[in-house]
Design an enzyme around this catalytic site. Structure first.
Site, short mmCIF file in Angstrom:
data_model
loop_
_atom_site.label_atom_id
_atom_site.label_comp_id
_atom_site.label_asym_id
_atom_site.label_seq_id
_atom_site.Cartn_x
_atom_site.Cartn_y
_atom_site.Cartn_z
N HIS A 1 -21.80 -15.04 24.32
CA HIS A 1 -22.39 -16.16 25.28
C HIS A 1 -21.46 -17.35 25.16
O HIS A 1 -20.99 -17.43 24.01
CB HIS A 1 -23.64 -16.58 25.02
CG HIS A 1 -24.82 -15.32 25.34
ND1 HIS A 1 -24.73 -14.39 24.34
CD2 HIS A 1 -25.63 -15.03 26.42
CE1 HIS A 1 -25.70 -13.29 24.92
NE2 HIS A 1 -26.34 -14.01 26.16
N GLU B 1 -21.99 -19.55 21.71
CA GLU B 1 -21.96 -18.87 20.63
C GLU B 1 -20.23 -19.35 20.08
O GLU B 1 -20.04 -19.38 18.69
CB GLU B 1 -21.73 -17.32 20.38
CG GLU B 1 -23.08 -16.70 20.73
CD GLU B 1 -23.15 -15.22 21.04
OE1 GLU B 1 -22.96 -14.54 19.88
OE2 GLU B 1 -22.96 -14.69 22.00
N ALA C 1 -31.57 -11.29 31.32
CA ALA C 1 -32.84 -11.61 31.25
C ALA C 1 -32.78 -12.95 31.89
O ALA C 1 -32.20 -14.08 31.28
CB ALA C 1 -33.51 -11.59 29.90
N SER D 1 -26.11 -16.93 30.93
CA SER D 1 -24.99 -15.93 30.82
C SER D 1 -24.24 -15.72 32.16
O SER D 1 -24.83 -16.57 33.11
CB SER D 1 -25.28 -14.72 30.25
OG SER D 1 -26.37 -14.18 30.84
#
Length: 273
Positions: free
Chosen positions: A81, A84, A111, A206
């Protein structure tokens, strides 16, 4: 190492695996689908130079080659992502390599939080369009190829196919606009109100950078979100990553059934696989 060089390494690692026609990126709580791949060859991202180092629970970090519903696939069990590393193009080497391996279609899953009470947790949502609230992964590129057309980026024919499969299986399937927040903090109630006014139907951390990169590399694109919660401030309850993973796991069977049915159609003469 170039994408074509890395693709050659992967072919040497898994010589019996078929060249993938469809690549799939699995989102939070959905990595179990990789276990359904037949005749699977599994390669850890750590063994693939340039592939992402996933640091989020629910993302196992492996490339799985084999077949799903008869279709040769490359399944990415987990993603990196933006939050990160601070790099919007962190998935670039992986997506370019999937293309070099032979994939012509990319299915992105995630999700997501719903902004519509009629699309509750457990509902799959087809991505019809997206809104980016983070940096573009093509910043810094040169040449005209960086000016990527994003009209119908989420392939209309693949979306129609998904709706047909969902109807045949009696699986409720939402459709809407996915808005990318960079994370990692969850959205505030004020940000959710803003997102609804902007026309978003779901939010997540994302997918949008990968979608832009996929179109840059000429891949057809289909997106499926697993709705795991309602947006911040809509229920009065705090949000958590544990809830995201738990709700994704609860809806995984329905999600898997729909995805396998879509792939089965892609294996037919009209699907191009």
């Amino acid at each position: 190492m170039t994408p074509h060089e890395l693709a050659a390494v992967i072919r040497d690692w898994a010589p019996a695996a078929p060249a993938p026609k469809v690549a799939i990126v699995l989102g939070s709580g959905l990595s179990g689908l990789a276990d359904a791949v037949a005749d699977a060859a599994r390669i850890a991202y750590a063994d693939l130079p340039g592939f992402p180092r996933t640091g989020v629970s629910g993302h196992s970090g492996a490339l799985v080659l084999g077949r799903l519903a008869g279709v040769p696939v490359a399944v990415m069990a987990g993603r990196a992502h933006y939050y990160e590393s601070g790099r919007a193009d962190v998935m670039e080497p992986a997506i370019a390599t999937l293309k070099a391996l032979g994939a012509d279609t990319l299915i992105l899953t995630n999700a997501a939080g719903s902004l519509d009470e009629a699309m509750p947790p457990g509902t799959p949502m087809l991505i019809a369009d997206h809104i980016a609230l983070g940096p573009n992964p093509l910043i810094g590129r040169e040449g005209d190829a960086r000016f990527v057309n994003m009209v119908d980026a989420w392939d209309p024919e693949l979306r129609a196919l998904a709706h047909a499969r969902a109807k045949a299986l009696d699986i409720p399937l939402g459709e809407g606009v996915y808005l990318w927040f960079t994370g990692p903090s969850f959205e505030t109630p004020a940000e959710i109100r803003m997102a609804r006014r902007l026309g978003a139907d779901a939010v997540g951390m994302s997918t949008v950078p990968e979608a832009i990169l996929a179109r840059y590399h000429g891949l057809r694109l289909l997106g499926l979100s697993m709705i795991t919660n309602l947006g911040a401030g809509m229920t009065g309850r705090p949000l958590s990553h544990e809830e995201t993973k738990a709700e994704a796991a609860r809806g995984a069977d329905r999600f898997r059934t729909l995805l396998l049915a879509i792939l089965a159609d892609l294996a037919g003469p009209t699907g191009g696989a």
